[in-house]
Write a protein that holds these residues in place. Structure first.
Motif, PDB file in Angstrom:
ATOM      1  N   VAL A 196       3.822   1.544   2.479  1.00  0.00           N
ATOM      2  CA  VAL A 196       4.745   2.787   2.286  1.00  0.00           C
ATOM      3  C   VAL A 196       4.288   4.279   2.357  1.00  0.00           C
ATOM      4  O   VAL A 196       3.143   4.392   1.565  1.00  0.00           O
ATOM      5  CB  VAL A 196       5.437   2.546   0.824  1.00  0.00           C
ATOM      6  CG1 VAL A 196       6.754   3.762   0.602  1.00  0.00           C
ATOM      7  CG2 VAL A 196       6.147   1.436   0.758  1.00  0.00           C
ATOM      8  N   THR A 197       4.488   4.800   3.516  1.00  0.00           N
ATOM      9  CA  THR A 197       3.899   6.197   3.662  1.00  0.00           C
ATOM     10  C   THR A 197       4.991   7.353   3.637  1.00  0.00           C
ATOM     11  O   THR A 197       5.891   7.326   4.125  1.00  0.00           O
ATOM     12  CB  THR A 197       3.297   6.100   5.049  1.00  0.00           C
ATOM     13  OG1 THR A 197       2.525   5.104   5.198  1.00  0.00           O
ATOM     14  CG2 THR A 197       2.312   7.440   5.150  1.00  0.00           C
ATOM     15  N   ILE A 198       5.017   8.338   2.694  1.00  0.00           N
ATOM     16  CA  ILE A 198       5.442   9.550   2.681  1.00  0.00           C
ATOM     17  C   ILE A 198       4.932  10.807   3.429  1.00  0.00           C
ATOM     18  O   ILE A 198       3.834  11.160   2.873  1.00  0.00           O
ATOM     19  CB  ILE A 198       5.885   9.696   1.192  1.00  0.00           C
ATOM     20  CG1 ILE A 198       6.357   8.459   0.538  1.00  0.00           C
ATOM     21  CG2 ILE A 198       6.942  10.879   1.467  1.00  0.00           C
ATOM     22  CD1 ILE A 198       6.981   8.633  -1.005  1.00  0.00           C
ATOM     23  N   THR A 199       5.564  11.521   4.298  1.00  0.00           N
ATOM     24  CA  THR A 199       5.207  12.718   5.022  1.00  0.00           C
ATOM     25  C   THR A 199       6.113  13.614   4.844  1.00  0.00           C
ATOM     26  O   THR A 199       7.476  13.504   4.864  1.00  0.00           O
ATOM     27  CB  THR A 199       4.772  12.698   6.289  1.00  0.00           C
ATOM     28  OG1 THR A 199       5.975  11.811   7.079  1.00  0.00           O
ATOM     29  CG2 THR A 199       3.593  11.504   6.477  1.00  0.00           C
ATOM     30  N   ASP A 200       5.689  15.076   5.318  1.00  0.00           N
ATOM     31  CA  ASP A 200       6.868  15.958   5.219  1.00  0.00           C
ATOM     32  C   ASP A 200       7.226  15.999   6.680  1.00  0.00           C
ATOM     33  O   ASP A 200       6.427  15.738   7.780  1.00  0.00           O
ATOM     34  CB  ASP A 200       5.998  17.405   4.901  1.00  0.00           C
ATOM     35  CG  ASP A 200       5.914  17.866   3.686  1.00  0.00           C
ATOM     36  OD1 ASP A 200       6.920  17.538   2.787  1.00  0.00           O
ATOM     37  OD2 ASP A 200       4.636  18.120   3.288  1.00  0.00           O
ATOM     38  N   VAL A 201       8.547  16.462   6.840  1.00  0.00           N
ATOM     39  CA  VAL A 201       8.911  16.775   8.286  1.00  0.00           C
ATOM     40  C   VAL A 201       8.809  18.071   8.439  1.00  0.00           C
ATOM     41  O   VAL A 201       9.372  18.833   7.511  1.00  0.00           O
ATOM     42  CB  VAL A 201      10.442  16.050   8.312  1.00  0.00           C
ATOM     43  CG1 VAL A 201      10.985  16.150   9.401  1.00  0.00           C
ATOM     44  CG2 VAL A 201      10.614  14.680   7.763  1.00  0.00           C
ATOM     45  N   PRO A 202       8.145  18.407   9.466  1.00  0.00           N
ATOM     46  CA  PRO A 202       8.339  19.888   9.804  1.00  0.00           C
ATOM     47  C   PRO A 202       9.556  20.596   9.950  1.00  0.00           C
ATOM     48  O   PRO A 202      10.411  19.858  11.054  1.00  0.00           O
ATOM     49  CB  PRO A 202       7.479  19.836  11.138  1.00  0.00           C
ATOM     50  CG  PRO A 202       7.352  18.506  11.626  1.00  0.00           C
ATOM     51  CD  PRO A 202       7.641  17.722  10.647  1.00  0.00           C
ATOM     52  N   PRO A 203       9.894  21.670   9.303  1.00  0.00           N
ATOM     53  CA  PRO A 203      11.171  22.305   9.406  1.00  0.00           C
ATOM     54  C   PRO A 203      11.455  22.603  11.119  1.00  0.00           C
ATOM     55  O   PRO A 203      10.504  22.984  11.740  1.00  0.00           O
ATOM     56  CB  PRO A 203      11.374  23.351   8.592  1.00  0.00           C
ATOM     57  CG  PRO A 203       9.984  23.785   8.296  1.00  0.00           C
ATOM     58  CD  PRO A 203       9.080  22.622   8.645  1.00  0.00           C
ATOM     59  N   LYS A 204      12.829  22.450  11.337  1.00  0.00           N
ATOM     60  CA  LYS A 204      13.181  23.030  12.734  1.00  0.00           C
ATOM     61  C   LYS A 204      13.068  24.534  12.810  1.00  0.00           C
ATOM     62  O   LYS A 204      13.604  25.115  11.749  1.00  0.00           O
ATOM     63  CB  LYS A 204      14.711  22.427  13.121  1.00  0.00           C
ATOM     64  CG  LYS A 204      14.596  20.961  13.692  1.00  0.00           C
ATOM     65  CD  LYS A 204      15.930  20.595  14.137  1.00  0.00           C
ATOM     66  CE  LYS A 204      16.205  19.282  14.215  1.00  0.00           C
ATOM     67  NZ  LYS A 204      17.379  18.903  13.651  1.00  0.00           N
ATOM     68  N   PRO A 205      12.611  25.199  13.974  1.00  0.00           N
ATOM     69  CA  PRO A 205      12.735  26.666  13.940  1.00  0.00           C
ATOM     70  C   PRO A 205      14.145  27.153  14.183  1.00  0.00           C
ATOM     71  O   PRO A 205      15.151  26.505  14.567  1.00  0.00           O
ATOM     72  CB  PRO A 205      11.771  26.789  15.461  1.00  0.00           C
ATOM     73  CG  PRO A 205      12.069  25.550  16.137  1.00  0.00           C
ATOM     74  CD  PRO A 205      12.100  24.683  15.069  1.00  0.00           C
ATOM     75  N   GLU A 222       0.917  -1.087   0.013  1.00  0.00           N
ATOM     76  CA  GLU A 222      -0.097   0.011   0.088  1.00  0.00           C
ATOM     77  C   GLU A 222       0.762   1.046   0.042  1.00  0.00           C
ATOM     78  O   GLU A 222       1.780   1.347   0.722  1.00  0.00           O
ATOM     79  CB  GLU A 222      -0.813  -0.109   1.318  1.00  0.00           C
ATOM     80  CG  GLU A 222      -1.785   1.045   1.650  1.00  0.00           C
ATOM     81  CD  GLU A 222      -2.138   1.254   3.156  1.00  0.00           C
ATOM     82  OE1 GLU A 222      -2.248   0.256   3.659  1.00  0.00           O
ATOM     83  OE2 GLU A 222      -2.668   2.131   3.452  1.00  0.00           O
ATOM     84  N   TYR A 223       0.641   2.226  -0.659  1.00  0.00           N
ATOM     85  CA  TYR A 223       1.390   3.316  -1.028  1.00  0.00           C
ATOM     86  C   TYR A 223       0.581   4.699  -0.797  1.00  0.00           C
ATOM     87  O   TYR A 223      -0.429   4.988  -1.188  1.00  0.00           O
ATOM     88  CB  TYR A 223       2.086   3.365  -2.499  1.00  0.00           C
ATOM     89  CG  TYR A 223       2.701   4.534  -2.777  1.00  0.00           C
ATOM     90  CD1 TYR A 223       3.768   5.252  -2.093  1.00  0.00           C
ATOM     91  CD2 TYR A 223       2.252   5.405  -3.985  1.00  0.00           C
ATOM     92  CE1 TYR A 223       4.384   6.352  -2.413  1.00  0.00           C
ATOM     93  CE2 TYR A 223       2.854   6.526  -4.346  1.00  0.00           C
ATOM     94  CZ  TYR A 223       3.952   7.160  -3.450  1.00  0.00           C
ATOM     95  OH  TYR A 223       4.250   8.282  -3.784  1.00  0.00           O
ATOM     96  N   THR A 224       1.357   5.575   0.211  1.00  0.00           N
ATOM     97  CA  THR A 224       0.434   6.728   0.647  1.00  0.00           C
ATOM     98  C   THR A 224       1.318   7.765   0.394  1.00  0.00           C
ATOM     99  O   THR A 224       2.452   7.933   1.173  1.00  0.00           O
ATOM    100  CB  THR A 224      -0.350   6.710   1.855  1.00  0.00           C
ATOM    101  OG1 THR A 224      -0.779   5.553   2.184  1.00  0.00           O
ATOM    102  CG2 THR A 224      -1.203   7.793   2.055  1.00  0.00           C
ATOM    103  N   ASN A 225       1.115   9.158  -0.407  1.00  0.00           N
ATOM    104  CA  ASN A 225       2.166   9.927  -0.292  1.00  0.00           C
ATOM    105  C   ASN A 225       1.072  11.309   0.369  1.00  0.00           C
ATOM    106  O   ASN A 225       0.384  11.728  -0.467  1.00  0.00           O
ATOM    107  CB  ASN A 225       2.549  10.125  -1.410  1.00  0.00           C
ATOM    108  CG  ASN A 225       3.761  11.410  -1.787  1.00  0.00           C
ATOM    109  OD1 ASN A 225       3.870  11.965  -0.496  1.00  0.00           O
ATOM    110  ND2 ASN A 225       4.163  11.807  -2.902  1.00  0.00           N
TER     111      ASN A 225
END
Ligand code: ADP
Length: 525
Positions: free
Chosen positions: A409-418, A367-370
């Protein structure tokens, strides 16, 4: 205590302690000697100090018969004729004997009474005067030859005849006593010096030389390859610190040696399993080829089947050789990367569809999720990243132990460090920032989860190490070399990302890695 402090204390003890103790001992010996002398000479009027015995012996000797001499003088002045009374003289002389002294009375230049003839004969000179001289009516002198002190007083008897009274003290017996006192003092000084030196030596030995010996022995042990013996030293000084650091070094060395032994053991195991893996298809190829040559495969169908098997086995060999050559490249850091900006969505959906057919044949669904923006671009080397995906997905497929395997397979954004703004902004003449604040790198996170057997907690921290295989896999029939995840780690870190895994035994495992977004291209869109 630090060695510096110890040396200062040792110096103070070595100098001050013997001096103070020697002074106290000397004081004690002199007091004791002085008391003994006072008692033995029955000196009642103690008008000298104990130190006088050493510093001013003449004063001491003079004082032995001081009161007797004063009495004698007053008798010669008031009742001189008493000195003609032999029984009175005898009685006086008896008292003086106890003080090593005797009395001599001279009348008209002739000896009238001699308290101790032998002692008198030893005296080199006795000033006998025939006539009374008022100007010299008393005299004290020391006769060196006989070691005596002679006190004389002149007077007139009642019949006007000249009289002289001598009070003679023999001090020769005092000499051995002084020598004795001096000997005692010297002995005390040496004993004190030796004891202090001895204690200091033991102290310094215990605190410096002993730990150094321990360290020397430990060095020899390490030199001989024995890394198990700990270097124990509880002191907090420089040597204690050195022993502590040394022990740290021993532990690190031990770990390194153990690691390298384990790695060697692993390599040996892998080599034997690889040679076994190579041998199996080669033996099969040989067998099938012989079958064709010997005519066992007598029909075209059979021959085709044999040839297909030979082809499949040759593919197995190629896979293994590829693995090995890739590993040697990774080991030598000679993998060449060609980073290009790729559309994340397109790249991943292609890869997933590549593997899904093969997985389906193994009854595994994927299963693929973007969840990222469909236009997101990443800076990657497509070929190497494919290796990463294949290694992780192949592992999942290989180890899945359930009839219905599932991989997601799951792709997510990584929140940028402040970003922490600088304390002071420095600005150029044109108003731009001297040190411009760079936007932090942005990442996407790829998570690949399976419903396999999971990884034991003790193995989880090691699975990315080269040649590491968990006990469960080692003991299973699953083919493996233990380098798949090590390669994944190298490739991902070359991409500037991170890779890690989480797992629950019996439930499944999740592998995560991050990839750097191509922010420049993303922003231009
Ligand atoms: P191998 O060739 O043995 O698969 P890898 O480096 O790919 O070597 O993996 C290292 C070890 O991690 C494996 O031996 C296995 O024990 C464990 N492992 C990796 N992926 C999985 C997974 N999906 N499920 C369970 N165990 C895994």
């Amino acid at each position: 205590m630090k060695i510096r402090g110890r040396l200062i204390i040792a110096f103070l003890i070595m100098t001050l302690f013997p001096i103070v103790i020697t002074l106290l001992t000397v004081h004690f010996i002199l007091n004791k000697q002085s008391d003994m002398l006072t008692e033995s000479y029955r000196i009642t009027q103690k008008n000298y100090s104990s130190l006088d015995i050493v510093l001013n012996p003449v004063s001491f000797i003079y004082n032995i018969t001081f009161s007797d001499y004063t009495n004698l003088k007053s008798v010669t002045k008031q009742t001189p004729d008493k000195l003609l009374d032999k029984s009175y003289l005898e009685e006086k002389n008896q008292k003086l004997v106890q003080k090593d002294s005797f009395l001599v009375v001279v009348r008209n230049g002739k000896y009238y009474y001699i308290g101790n003839k032998n002692a008198l004969n030893k005296i080199s000179y006795v000033p006998i005067a025939e006539q009374y001289k008022e100007t010299s009516n008393h005299l004290t002198y020391i006769d060196q030859k006989s070691s005596t002190i002679i006190k004389e007083t002149t007077f007139l008897f009642s019949d006007r005849t000249a009289g002289q009274a001598f009070l003679i003290t023999d001090f020769s017996k005092l000499m051995p006593r002084w020598e004795n006192s001096l000997r005692e003092m010297l002995l005390a000084f040496f004993v004190i010096l030796l004891t202090t030196g001895g204690f200091l030596t033991i102290w310094i030995y215990e605190s410096i030389v002993r730990p150094l010996n321990i360290l020397r022995l430990a060095t020899m042990q390490i030199g001989a390859g024995n890394l198990d013996k700990p270097v124990r030293n509880s002191s907090s000084d420089e040597i204690g610190q050195l022993c502590h650091d040394f022990d740290d070094m021993r532990i690190r060395l031990k770990n390194m040696v153990e690691e390298s032994i384990a790695a060697e053991e692993n390599i040996r195991e892998i080599m034997s399993s690889i040679s076994h893996d190579l041998k199996t298809p080669i033996t099969a190829i040989k067998g099938y080829t012989e079958g064709i040559l010997d005519g066992v495969a007598d029909s075209p169908e059979k021959q085709k089947k044999y040839l297909q098997t030979i082809y499949a086995k040759a593919n197995d060999i190629t896979y293994l050789i590829d693995e090995l050559s890739l590993f040697s490249k990774v080991e030598c850091n000679s993998l060449v990367y060609n980073f290009i900006s790729l559309n994340l969505e397109e790249y991943f959906s292609d890869c997933i569809s590549d593997v899904s057919l093969d997985l389906e044949s193994k009854n595994i669904t994927i299963e693929y999720t973007n969840l990222t923006d469909k236009d997101t671009k990443v800076l990657v080397d497509g070929e190497q990243l494919k290796r990463v995906l294949h290694n992780i997905i192949d592992n999942a497929a290989k180890y899945i132990d359930k009839p219905n395997g599932h991989i997601s397979v799951t792709i997510t954004d990584v929140p940028p460090k402040p970003v922490v703004p600088p304390l002071y902004r420095q600005i150029n003449d044109d108003g731009t920032d001297l040190v411009p604040i760079h936007a932090p790198d942005e990442f996407v996170q790829v998570k690949i989860t399976d419903n396999g057997p999971g990884i034991a907690a003790k193995d989880l921290p090691h699975i990315f190490e080269r040649f590491y295989r968990a006990d469960a896999s080692r003991n299973s029939s699953k083919r493996g070399s233990g380098i798949g995840l090590a390669i994944v780690k190298v490739i991902i870190s070359e991409h500037g990302g991170n890779v890690w895994a989480e797992s629950i035994e019996g439930v499944g495992s999740s592998f995560y890695f991050t990839l750097k977004k191509d922010t420049l291209t993303n922003n231009n869109i």
